[in-house]
Design an enzyme around this catalytic site. Structure first.
Site, PDB file in Angstrom:
ATOM      1  N   GLY A 149      46.708  18.879  84.865  1.00  0.00           N
ATOM      2  CA  GLY A 149      45.367  18.866  84.115  1.00  0.00           C
ATOM      3  C   GLY A 149      44.284  19.740  84.610  1.00  0.00           C
ATOM      4  O   GLY A 149      43.633  20.313  84.158  1.00  0.00           O
ATOM      5  N   SER A 150      44.294  19.856  86.109  1.00  0.00           N
ATOM      6  CA  SER A 150      43.297  20.524  86.888  1.00  0.00           C
ATOM      7  C   SER A 150      43.261  22.189  86.536  1.00  0.00           C
ATOM      8  O   SER A 150      42.278  22.632  86.300  1.00  0.00           O
ATOM      9  CB  SER A 150      43.572  20.520  88.380  1.00  0.00           C
ATOM     10  OG  SER A 150      43.527  19.142  88.803  1.00  0.00           O
TER      11      SER A 150
ATOM     12  N   TYR B 107      35.585  13.693  85.679  1.00  0.00           N
ATOM     13  CA  TYR B 107      36.598  14.257  86.413  1.00  0.00           C
ATOM     14  C   TYR B 107      37.422  15.183  85.650  1.00  0.00           C
ATOM     15  O   TYR B 107      37.947  14.722  84.592  1.00  0.00           O
ATOM     16  CB  TYR B 107      37.657  13.055  87.072  1.00  0.00           C
ATOM     17  CG  TYR B 107      38.441  13.348  87.930  1.00  0.00           C
ATOM     18  CD1 TYR B 107      38.117  13.775  89.432  1.00  0.00           C
ATOM     19  CD2 TYR B 107      39.535  14.046  87.738  1.00  0.00           C
ATOM     20  CE1 TYR B 107      39.036  14.098  90.167  1.00  0.00           C
ATOM     21  CE2 TYR B 107      40.564  14.664  88.407  1.00  0.00           C
ATOM     22  CZ  TYR B 107      40.137  14.707  90.021  1.00  0.00           C
ATOM     23  OH  TYR B 107      41.062  15.213  90.742  1.00  0.00           O
TER      24      TYR B 107
ATOM     25  N   GLU C  80      41.554  15.828  77.070  1.00  0.00           N
ATOM     26  CA  GLU C  80      42.264  14.434  76.815  1.00  0.00           C
ATOM     27  C   GLU C  80      43.328  14.462  77.983  1.00  0.00           C
ATOM     28  O   GLU C  80      44.276  13.399  77.880  1.00  0.00           O
ATOM     29  CB  GLU C  80      43.185  14.692  75.376  1.00  0.00           C
ATOM     30  CG  GLU C  80      42.049  15.086  74.444  1.00  0.00           C
ATOM     31  CD  GLU C  80      41.999  13.757  73.603  1.00  0.00           C
ATOM     32  OE1 GLU C  80      40.687  13.471  73.070  1.00  0.00           O
ATOM     33  OE2 GLU C  80      42.981  12.930  73.324  1.00  0.00           O
ATOM     34  N   VAL C  81      43.190  15.007  79.201  1.00  0.00           N
ATOM     35  CA  VAL C  81      44.156  14.842  80.175  1.00  0.00           C
ATOM     36  C   VAL C  81      44.523  13.363  80.601  1.00  0.00           C
ATOM     37  O   VAL C  81      45.972  13.039  80.520  1.00  0.00           O
ATOM     38  CB  VAL C  81      43.936  15.542  81.407  1.00  0.00           C
ATOM     39  CG1 VAL C  81      44.585  15.281  82.590  1.00  0.00           C
ATOM     40  CG2 VAL C  81      43.785  17.237  81.261  1.00  0.00           C
ATOM     41  N   LYS C  82      43.687  12.598  80.500  1.00  0.00           N
ATOM     42  CA  LYS C  82      43.811  10.974  80.973  1.00  0.00           C
ATOM     43  C   LYS C  82      44.068  10.077  80.074  1.00  0.00           C
ATOM     44  O   LYS C  82      45.356   9.222  80.132  1.00  0.00           O
ATOM     45  CB  LYS C  82      42.505  10.746  81.790  1.00  0.00           C
ATOM     46  CG  LYS C  82      42.672   9.135  82.431  1.00  0.00           C
ATOM     47  CD  LYS C  82      43.423   9.502  83.892  1.00  0.00           C
ATOM     48  CE  LYS C  82      43.341   8.239  84.864  1.00  0.00           C
ATOM     49  NZ  LYS C  82      42.283   8.237  85.520  1.00  0.00           N
TER      50      LYS C  82
ATOM     51  N   THR D  98      53.351  31.416  88.391  1.00  0.00           N
ATOM     52  CA  THR D  98      54.540  32.005  88.357  1.00  0.00           C
ATOM     53  C   THR D  98      55.417  31.050  87.729  1.00  0.00           C
ATOM     54  O   THR D  98      56.125  31.660  86.749  1.00  0.00           O
ATOM     55  CB  THR D  98      55.171  32.395  89.795  1.00  0.00           C
ATOM     56  OG1 THR D  98      54.214  33.308  90.308  1.00  0.00           O
ATOM     57  CG2 THR D  98      56.584  32.942  89.748  1.00  0.00           C
TER      58      THR D  98
HETATM   59  C1  LIG Z   1      40.197  13.364  82.473  1.00  0.00           C
HETATM   60  C2  LIG Z   1      41.012  14.268  83.550  1.00  0.00           C
HETATM   61  N1  LIG Z   1      40.950  15.485  83.525  1.00  0.00           N
HETATM   62  C3  LIG Z   1      41.882  16.317  84.369  1.00  0.00           C
HETATM   63  C4  LIG Z   1      42.354  15.517  85.457  1.00  0.00           C
HETATM   64  C5  LIG Z   1      43.081  16.263  86.451  1.00  0.00           C
HETATM   65  O1  LIG Z   1      44.551  16.377  86.371  1.00  0.00           O
HETATM   66  P1  LIG Z   1      45.570  16.585  87.391  1.00  0.00           P
HETATM   67  O2  LIG Z   1      45.306  15.639  88.507  1.00  0.00           O
HETATM   68  O3  LIG Z   1      46.915  16.244  86.942  1.00  0.00           O
HETATM   69  O4  LIG Z   1      45.414  17.759  87.920  1.00  0.00           O
HETATM   70  C6  LIG Z   1      42.484  14.254  85.528  1.00  0.00           C
HETATM   71  C7  LIG Z   1      43.077  13.401  86.771  1.00  0.00           C
HETATM   72  O5  LIG Z   1      42.892  12.465  86.896  1.00  0.00           O
HETATM   73  C8  LIG Z   1      41.608  13.543  84.460  1.00  0.00           C
HETATM   74  O6  LIG Z   1      41.347  12.357  84.554  1.00  0.00           O
END
Ligand SMILES: Cc1ncc(COP(=O)(O)O)c(C=O)c1O
Length: 448
Positions: A122-123, A149, A253-255, A309
Site C-alpha cells: 500500500g505504501s 495513514y 482503499e488499501v485498508k 524491479t
Molecule cells: C489506509 C492505508 N494506506 C496505506 C497503507 C500502507 O500499506 P502497507 O503497509 O501495505 O505498505 C496502510 C497500512 O496500514 C493503510 O492502512
C-alpha cells in the site's frame, strides 16, 4: 543475564523460544506488537500458535489476509505461477500482469483512459499516486488528513498524520493537514455529525481556494487514526469540491477496500468516482501486491520514475487475479455485509459500560473503549490490557488510535467464530477492567 521479556513464561516453550529468537534478529523498526504472538500456520480465520494453541484472528494481519489463510484459490494461483513464471517483473511484459491490470480496471469505476501502477505494498501505491500527480501537475500542494495513514516510505509517509504525530517523519512541507470528521467526538462549537463534516469541509475548501492544491488523499474510513467512520456524504462533498477547484481526488482503499466494506469498494458507500484509487493488503491476500488505478496522464510517466524491479511479477499478479475472481464469484461483499451486522449486534449485546461506540460497515468494526459512556474519556491502558487479555484467551485483535479495537477478521470468517470472538473480547474487557491482567506483561508491548 539479560532480563527476559515479561509474559513469555505464560507461553508454550516453543512459542516463547521463537519469540526470543524473533527479538534477537528482526528489526524493531518494522514491528508494531500488542502481545507476544508467534504463529506457525493458519487456516481460514484461525492461526496456529507455536506449541499448538489455536487463535481466532480478528485482525486478518491488518486486513491483509482478506480471504483468510491458505485460501485454496490463492494457493492454486501461487503454485501454478511459481512453476512456470513468465519473467519476474515489468521490464519483460508478462501475460499475468496484463490480465491483472485489465481485471482491476474492469472492477474499478473511472474514465475510459486509465492505467494501473502495479506495486508491492500500500505504501508504494500511495507514494506513486501522489508523485504521479505532482510530476504531471503545475501545482504542488497536497491536502491530507490529521491522523491519517498512507504508508511507511517517502511521500506516503510524510503525508501520513499518524507518522507526523509520532515524530517518525517530518511532514511534507507542501502538505496541508485538515481534520477528519469524527461523529463520536464532534467539534465543541457544533457537536453534531453535520458540524464535524462542516468543519472539515471548510478547512478543505480554504486550502483549495489558494489555487495551489494538486490533490487530496483521503481514506474512506480513517482507520489507523482510530477507525473513524465519517458521516454519510463526506466523500461526496469532497468530490464536489475537487470538481469545483480542479483538484485530483485520491482515495486510499488499501485498508478497508475490496469486498470488506459490504460493497466492492468503500468509496461506493458515498457513490463517488475518485480520480485515483489505491489498493493494497487484500488485493494480494497478504502477498506483495498493490495498485494505483488512475488517469493515463497522471500515471504514464516519467519513464521508470516508479520502477521497482519485481513489481508486476507473475506470481503476485496471479494472486491478485485469484482474489478479484473470488470477490466477484463468491459475492464476498454480501457476506461481509451480513457478517458485519452480526458482529456489531453482538458487540452491542455485550452492553459493556466501557464500550463507548461501535461503528463501521461490512467487516470493518471499531469498538471504542472509554472510562465511562458519559465522559467518553479515552481508556488507553484498558484498551492495551483488553487486547493482551484477549490474546491470552485465544484471540488476535489489534487497536488503532489510543483506544479503539479494530475488528477486521478475514472476510470468510464463520458466524460461529464471530460469536466466539466477540464473547472473548467481552470477557477480556471485564478482566482488564477488574485488574486481572499483568500490567508488566502489557507494558512490554507498546502498541502504537
Ligand atoms: C489506509 C492505508 N494506506 C496505506 C497503507 C500502507 O500499506 P502497507 O503497509 O501495505 O505498505 C496502510 C497500512 O496500514 C493503510 O492502512
Amino acid at each position: 543475564m539479560a532480563k527476559d521479556i515479561a509474559g513469555l513464561d505464560r507461553l508454550s516453550k516453543e512459542a516463547a523460544d521463537l519469540f526470543r529468537r524473533d527479538s534477537q534478529v528482526i528489526a524493531g523498526i518494522e514491528k508494531l506488537r500488542f502481545f507476544p504472538v508467534v504463529v506457525e500456520g493458519g487456516e481460514g480465520a484461525t492461526l496456529f500458535e507455536a506449541g499448538g494453541r489455536k487463535l481466532i484472528d480478528f485482525s486478518a494481519t491488518w486486513t491483509a489476509a482478506g480471504l483468510g489463510y491458505g485460501h485454496p484459490r490463492v494457493t492454486e494461483a501461487i503454485t501454478r505461477a511459481a512453476k512456470n513464471p513468465g519473467g519476474m517483473g515489468l521490464s519483460i511484459a508478462n501475460s499475468s500482469a496484463i490480465a491483472f491490470a485489465e481485471e482491476l480496471l474492469a472492477i474499478t469505476p473511472g474514465g475510459p483512459d486509465r492505467k494501473v501502477y502495479i506495486g508491492h505494498a500500500g505504501s508504494d501505491a500511495c507514494d506513486v499516486a501522489l508523485r504521479g500527480v505532482r510530476f504531471n501537475s503545475s501545482k504542488r500542494k497536497i491536502v491530507a488528513f490529521e491522523h491519517s495513514y498512507h504508508g511507511g516510505i517517502g511521500l506516503s509517509m510524510s503525508v501520513s498524520g499518524v507518522h507526523v504525530d509520532t515524530g517518525a517523519t517530518e511532514p511534507d512541507s507542501d502538505t496541508i493537514f485538515v481534520s477528519y470528521p469524527n461523529p463520536y467526538r464532534p467539534p465543541i462549537d457544533d457537536p453534531t455529525p453535520e458540524g464535524a463534516t462542516k468543519a472539515s469541509l471548510a478547512q478543505i475548501e480554504a486550502a483549495f481556494r489558494g489555487g495551489e492544491v494538486a490533490c487530496i488523499i483521503v481514506e474512506p474510513i480513517l482507520d489507523d487514526g482510530g477507525l473513524v467512520v465519517p458521516p454519510k456524504g463526506f466523500l461526496a462533498e469532497i468530490e464536489k469540491l475537487c470538481h469545483s477547484y480542479n483538484v485530483i481526488m485520491i482515495c486510499d482503499e488499501v485498508k478497508v477496500g475490496l469486498g470488506r466494506p459490504g460493497l466492492l469498494h468503500a468509496f461506493a458507500h458515498d457513490g463517488v468516482t475518485p480520480d485515483i484509487v489505491c489498493f493494497g493488503k487484500a488485493i494480494g491476500n497478504g502477498f506483495p501486491l498493490s495498485a494505483a488505478v488512475g488517469p493515463t496522464e497522471l500515471l504514464n510517466g516519467p519513464t521508470a520514475a516508479a520502477l521497482l524491479t519485481t513489481a508486476g511479477n507473475p506470481v503476485s499478479a496471479e494472486v491478485g487475479r485469484a482474489v478479484i475472481r473470488t470477490l466477484i464469484e463468491d459475492d464476498i461483499p454480501a457476506r461481509t455485509k451480513a457478517a458485519g451486522e452480526l458482529m456489531r449486534r453482538l458487540f452491542a449485546e455485550l452492553d459493556s459500560p466501557y464500550i463507548g461506540d461501535i461503528r463501521g460497515y461490512g467487516l470493518v468494526t471499531g469498538v471504542e473503549l472509554v472510562s465511562d459512556r458519559e465522559s467518553k474519556q479515552i481508556a488507553k491502558s484498558l484498551t492495551a490490557a483488553t487486547i493482551y487479555r484477549a490474546f491470552e484467551l485465544g484471540l488476535c485483535v489489534f487497536s488503532v488510535g489510543p483506544n479503539v479495537l479494530e475488528i477486521t477478521p478475514p472476510m470468510i470468517i464463520s458466524d460461529e467464530l464471530i460469536e466466539r470472538g466477540v464473547s472473548i473480547i467481552g470477557q477480556a474487557i471485564e478482566d482488564a477492567a477488574s485488574g486481572r491482567v499483568d500490567p508488566e506483561a502489557v507494558a512490554a508491548f507498546s502498541g502504537w
